[in-house]
Design a protein around this motif. Structure first.
Motif, PDB file in Angstrom:
ATOM      1  N   ILE A 139       4.661   4.269  -5.907  1.00 49.97           N
ATOM      2  CA  ILE A 139       3.772   5.316  -5.395  1.00 49.97           C
ATOM      3  C   ILE A 139       4.590   6.423  -4.725  1.00 49.97           C
ATOM      4  CG2 ILE A 139       2.085   5.842  -3.585  1.00 49.97           C
ATOM      5  CD1 ILE A 139       0.734   4.709  -5.972  1.00 49.97           C
ATOM      6  N   SER A 140       5.557   6.042  -3.901  1.00 48.55           N
ATOM      7  CA  SER A 140       6.391   7.044  -3.213  1.00 48.55           C
ATOM      8  C   SER A 140       7.142   7.909  -4.219  1.00 48.55           C
ATOM      9  CB  SER A 140       7.373   6.339  -2.270  1.00 48.55           C
ATOM     10  OG  SER A 140       6.682   5.640  -1.252  1.00 48.55           O
ATOM     11  N   GLN A 141       7.623   7.263  -5.291  1.00 48.77           N
ATOM     12  CA  GLN A 141       8.353   7.999  -6.322  1.00 48.77           C
ATOM     13  C   GLN A 141       7.429   8.989  -7.048  1.00 48.77           C
ATOM     14  OE1 GLN A 141       9.988   5.507  -9.407  1.00 48.77           O
ATOM     15  NE2 GLN A 141      11.580   6.978  -9.946  1.00 48.77           N
ATOM     16  N   LEU A 142       6.246   8.539  -7.417  1.00 53.56           N
ATOM     17  CA  LEU A 142       5.285   9.415  -8.091  1.00 53.56           C
ATOM     18  C   LEU A 142       4.879  10.577  -7.188  1.00 53.56           C
ATOM     19  CD1 LEU A 142       2.989   6.685  -9.700  1.00 53.56           C
ATOM     20  CD2 LEU A 142       4.545   8.209 -10.925  1.00 53.56           C
ATOM     21  N   PHE A 143       4.702  10.263  -5.912  1.00 53.17           N
ATOM     22  CA  PHE A 143       4.306  11.306  -4.953  1.00 53.17           C
ATOM     23  C   PHE A 143       5.438  12.301  -4.735  1.00 53.17           C
ATOM     24  CE2 PHE A 143       3.484  12.863  -0.590  1.00 53.17           C
ATOM     25  CZ  PHE A 143       2.196  13.351  -0.772  1.00 53.17           C
ATOM     26  N   ARG A 144       6.647  11.774  -4.646  1.00 52.32           N
ATOM     27  CA  ARG A 144       7.818  12.632  -4.435  1.00 52.32           C
ATOM     28  C   ARG A 144       8.039  13.581  -5.620  1.00 52.32           C
ATOM     29  NH1 ARG A 144      10.838   8.798  -3.265  1.00 52.32           N
ATOM     30  NH2 ARG A 144      11.856   8.466  -5.293  1.00 52.32           N
ATOM     31  N   GLU A 145       7.763  13.076  -6.830  1.00 57.09           N
ATOM     32  CA  GLU A 145       7.928  13.885  -8.040  1.00 57.09           C
ATOM     33  C   GLU A 145       6.707  14.763  -8.324  1.00 57.09           C
ATOM     34  OE1 GLU A 145      10.671  14.058  -9.801  1.00 57.09           O
ATOM     35  OE2 GLU A 145      11.699  12.584  -8.547  1.00 57.09           O
ATOM     36  N   LYS A 146       5.728  14.711  -7.399  1.00 54.10           N
ATOM     37  CA  LYS A 146       4.513  15.533  -7.483  1.00 54.10           C
ATOM     38  C   LYS A 146       3.688  15.232  -8.734  1.00 54.10           C
ATOM     39  CE  LYS A 146       6.481  19.238  -4.687  1.00 54.10           C
ATOM     40  NZ  LYS A 146       6.786  20.686  -4.559  1.00 54.10           N
ATOM     41  N   LEU A 147       3.757  13.981  -9.189  1.00 56.43           N
ATOM     42  CA  LEU A 147       2.924  13.561 -10.322  1.00 56.43           C
ATOM     43  C   LEU A 147       1.535  13.140  -9.853  1.00 56.43           C
ATOM     44  CD1 LEU A 147       5.502  11.523 -12.449  1.00 56.43           C
ATOM     45  CD2 LEU A 147       4.659  13.852 -12.841  1.00 56.43           C
ATOM     46  N   ILE A 148       1.430  12.778  -8.564  1.00 55.18           N
ATOM     47  CA  ILE A 148       0.119  12.443  -8.005  1.00 55.18           C
ATOM     48  C   ILE A 148      -0.026  13.132  -6.648  1.00 55.18           C
ATOM     49  CG2 ILE A 148      -0.200  10.223  -9.169  1.00 55.18           C
ATOM     50  CD1 ILE A 148       0.848   8.837  -6.655  1.00 55.18           C
ATOM     51  N   VAL A 149      -1.235  13.643  -6.405  1.00 55.53           N
ATOM     52  CA  VAL A 149      -1.559  14.260  -5.117  1.00 55.53           C
ATOM     53  C   VAL A 149      -2.719  13.524  -4.470  1.00 55.53           C
ATOM     54  CG1 VAL A 149      -2.359  16.368  -3.969  1.00 55.53           C
ATOM     55  CG2 VAL A 149      -0.709  16.511  -5.844  1.00 55.53           C
ATOM     56  N   ASP A 150      -3.677  13.077  -5.294  1.00 57.25           N
ATOM     57  CA  ASP A 150      -4.772  12.250  -4.784  1.00 57.25           C
ATOM     58  C   ASP A 150      -4.989  11.084  -5.738  1.00 57.25           C
ATOM     59  OD1 ASP A 150      -6.319  13.104  -6.972  1.00 57.25           O
ATOM     60  OD2 ASP A 150      -7.155  14.787  -5.855  1.00 57.25           O
ATOM     61  N   VAL A 151      -5.943  10.210  -5.409  1.00 57.20           N
ATOM     62  CA  VAL A 151      -6.111   8.969  -6.173  1.00 57.20           C
ATOM     63  C   VAL A 151      -6.565   9.228  -7.603  1.00 57.20           C
ATOM     64  CG1 VAL A 151      -6.513   7.596  -4.110  1.00 57.20           C
ATOM     65  CG2 VAL A 151      -8.462   8.600  -5.295  1.00 57.20           C
ATOM     66  N   ALA A 152      -7.279  10.320  -7.827  1.00 56.25           N
ATOM     67  CA  ALA A 152      -7.740  10.624  -9.190  1.00 56.25           C
ATOM     68  C   ALA A 152      -6.563  10.908 -10.113  1.00 56.25           C
ATOM     69  CB  ALA A 152      -8.703  11.815  -9.168  1.00 56.25           C
ATOM     70  N   ASP A 153      -5.466  11.417  -9.542  1.00 53.87           N
ATOM     71  CA  ASP A 153      -4.290  11.730 -10.354  1.00 53.87           C
ATOM     72  C   ASP A 153      -3.672  10.484 -10.981  1.00 53.87           C
ATOM     73  OD1 ASP A 153      -4.485  14.434  -9.837  1.00 53.87           O
ATOM     74  OD2 ASP A 153      -3.158  14.351  -8.092  1.00 53.87           O
TER      75      ASP A 153
END
Length: 668
Positions: free
Chosen positions: A454-468
């Motif tokens: 999750i941290s990696q996805l968030f850091r790479e801006k692939l997810i911003v909210d749960v729908a992402d």
């Protein structure tokens, strides 16, 4: 403590204990000690007793326990594996004894057993052959580890009689095996296990049984899950029966006629425990008579007829080198002590929670201080006090920041709260922690989406909210570090599967303030769809028995938020289920059945219905099926060759049916 302060502290304790529960029971990598965990849990229980309205169904005090790994198939325990309440001193033991005497009178005895520091397991035998072995899991659902358990030589693959029976025990790693295993790991340059309990748990959760076989594990059996139609009337008789069937039990148990003998046994083993070839972390004390156990009953979490005495905590001294800050999903900023590594009772401690600024001030903690760390077993470490006489003058006072360490927003202390909080809804730390909560076991349960991913996805801006999460593409994931094609396929499959979860999983995952797992299920059952819940008024919510004013206000405020409304639209668009899929909530007094609210005992052989099927049908009709006959029993169903339970029912003038009458009533 004022109500508002108590509310804040209860929430803080619940979040902290849930985190430590996850580390201990799921990851097998505890960051804190048993003693400190127990201390926090006692504090939580005390506050919940003082302020009953703060006690929620999902509180760690109600928990039976931890979550299930997806590495193995899930197993539904036929009889729940309850955890035990704790005693920490003689006063606690005498208080337990007083409550037992108040309930059952003066004529009873105890059985004392060593509390093995291992992994609780359940073994099911069919016609005398080992059919399945499972971990305790969360007490209701465990994991199937049959192949690994079969490698423990002290577990019989076939018992001495062709019985169908379920038994409970504690698998453990002897000290000798533990030492040999760590020696091999160190020679290979691998990190050694912290203690035998972790080694045992890690061994039994290996997917390759050959690894478990090489670890030389052992087991002590301590109970029959359901004595059924046997003539067993006491716990001690059950232990003797286990031995007759070929199971290994602990010979150091003792039957005690009163609390004085119990205390003497506890004192003896507090001194003798280092002499054992295996680790123990306390003493288990149980009321011996099964009828009296039945009369005493259980709470949602623990039996009232048993208690676990925990050995006194161990304390060590180390140096506090720094204080780090972390921001949780609710915005609370928590300080953590960074310590010189110190080994205590087999575990290396490097971090300890400092909870909040007030605690740091109260204990006058400074960076560079020599501090006392309290520890017993494997769970929670905490700074007990500072050794002021060792100060050199170079220690530095710690000041909590005025702004969030993640987003630089100004921190606030809300009225009645002791913690500083970041109230910026766009704070990256809160968003990241909320995403981690969303995919967790009790929420959407997306296997493969742990904290690091999750941290990696968030850091790479692939997810911003749960729908992402539901918009992730295979090609995006393949570009990430340590993401191979197979792991990406498995992850996408798990994400897709989570779309079909029932509504309560989503509600809990959304992180609505004050709404735990139990409350989420209640809301889902009552409103059925998220659209209906989103339109619910405070009056409609508080009309539900388990929903109070604060929770109702939080739910209304949550769904009034425009960003939440947009999120729900997105979730619909990506195909996430927004409806409740389980059985509707029905009160016992609304069930049109003879069995509603009645306590039933099954005895003897059923010709048409198996015992489990009969039990399921009675419970589905609102009844409660128990294992022994007492004054609280309303009905006994007697099949062929019914024994002492039928005799006792007749003596107590309890109504008795045969199987034909049972079937007639069930088929109405």
């Amino acid at each position: 403590m004022e109500w508002n302060s108590a509310e804040k502290r209860v929430k803080e304790l619940q979040d902290l204990l849930n985190k430590y529960n996850y580390e201990y029971h799921v990851l097998d990598k505890p960051s804190v000690t048993d003693a400190e965990y127990d201390q926090l849990l006692r504090e939580l229980i005390k506050l919940e007793e003082e302020y009953p309205s703060l006690k929620s169904a999902d509180s760690p005090s109600q928990r039976v326990g931890g979550a299930v790994l997806d590495s193995f198939e899930k197993v539904q325990h036929r009889t729940s594996m309850l955890s035990l309440g704790n005693a920490f001193n003689e006063e606690d033991l005498r208080d337990f004894d007083r409550k037992v005497r108040q309930a059952v009178g003066e004529e009873f005895s105890y059985v004392c057993e060593l509390k093995i520091d291992g992994l609780a397991v359940s073994l099911r035998y069919e016609n005398g052959l080992l059919a399945q072995g499972a971990t305790r899991g969360d007490g209701t659902i465990g994991e199937d580890i049959t192949k690994n358990l079969k490698t423990i030589r002290s577990i019989p693959l076939k018992i001495s009689e062709p019985l169908s029976i379920e038994v409970r025990g504690e698998a453990f790693m002897p000290k000798g095996s533990f030492g040999a295993l760590n020696k091999v790991k160190e020679e290979k340059g691998e990190e050694p296990f912290a203690n035998p309990r972790n080694a045992a748990a890690g061994s039994l959760r290996q997917l390759d049984p050959k690894i478990a076989a090489s670890r030389n594990l052992d087991i002590f059996l301590y109970a029959i899950a359901d004595v059924g139609d046997t003539e067993i009337e006491s716990h001690s008789e059950g232990l003797d029966r286990l031995e007759e069937l070929g199971f290994k039990t602990n010979k150091e148990r003792k039957r005690c006629e009163n609390i004085e003998e119990v205390i003497q046994y506890v004192e003896e083993w507090t001194t003798r425990r280092p002499d054992l070839s295996y680790d123990i972390d306390g003493i288990v004390i149980k009321v011996d008579s099964l009828d009296q156990q039945e009369e005493l009953g259980t709470t949602a979490k623990s039996p009232r007829w048993a208690i676990a005495y925990k050995f006194p905590a161990e304390e060590v001294v180390t140096v506090l080198r720094d204080i780090e800050l972390s921001v949780g999903r609710t915005g609370v900023v928590t300080p953590t002590a960074i310590l010189d590594p110190v080994r205590v009772a087999g575990t290396t401690v490097q971090r300890a929670s400092l909870h909040n600024e007030d605690l740091i001030r109260e204990k006058d903690i400074k960076i560079g201080d020599h501090v006392v760390i309290k520890k017993a077993g494997d769970i929670i470490p905490e700074v007990v006090n500072v050794l002021e006489d060792r100060r050199t003058g170079e220690e530095q006072e710690f000041l909590m920041p005025s702004h969030c360490p993640e987003c630089e927003s100004e921190l606030v202390r809300l009225e009645g709260e002791v913690a500083l909080r970041c109230i910026n809804p766009k704070c990256p730390a809160q968003i990241r922690e909320g995403l981690i909560h969303f995919v967790s076991r009790n929420a959407m349960n997306i296997d493969g989406l742990g904290e690091k991913v999750i941290s990696q996805l968030f850091r790479e801006k692939l997810i911003v909210d749960v729908a992402d999460l539901y918009k992730l593409k295979k090609e995006q994931l393949l570009e990430l570090e340590r993401m191979g094609e197979k792991s990406v396929d498995n992850l996408l499959e798990a994400i897709e599967k989570s779309k079909q979860n029932s509504l309560e999983k989503l509600l809990f995952g959304l992180g609505i303030r004050h709404v735990g797992a139990k409350a989420a299920k209640t809301l889902a059952q009552q409103f059925n769809t998220i659209d209906k819940l989103a339109k619910a008024t405070k009056e409609e919510l508080t009309a539900i028995n388990e929903i109070g004013d604060k929770m109702a206000d939080a739910v209304v405020a949550y769904f009034e938020n425009e960003e939440v409304q947009e999120l729900l639209i997105e979730l619909k668009q990506v195909g996430v289920n927004l409806e409740y899929k389980g059985p509707k909530l029905v009160a016992v007094d609304e069930i049109d059945s003879y069995f509603a609210g009645k306590t039933v005992v099954l005895t003897g052989k059923m010709e048409q219905l198996g015992r489990n099927e009969a039990k399921e049908k009675i419970e589905a009709s609102g009844g409660k099926v128990t294992g022994s006959v007492s004054k609280k029993t309303d009905l006994v169903i007697a099949g062929e060759d019914a024994g002492s339970k039928l005799t006792k029912a007749q003596q107590l003038e309890i109504e008795v049916w045969d199987e034909a009458k049972l079937l007639e009533e069930l088929n109405r």
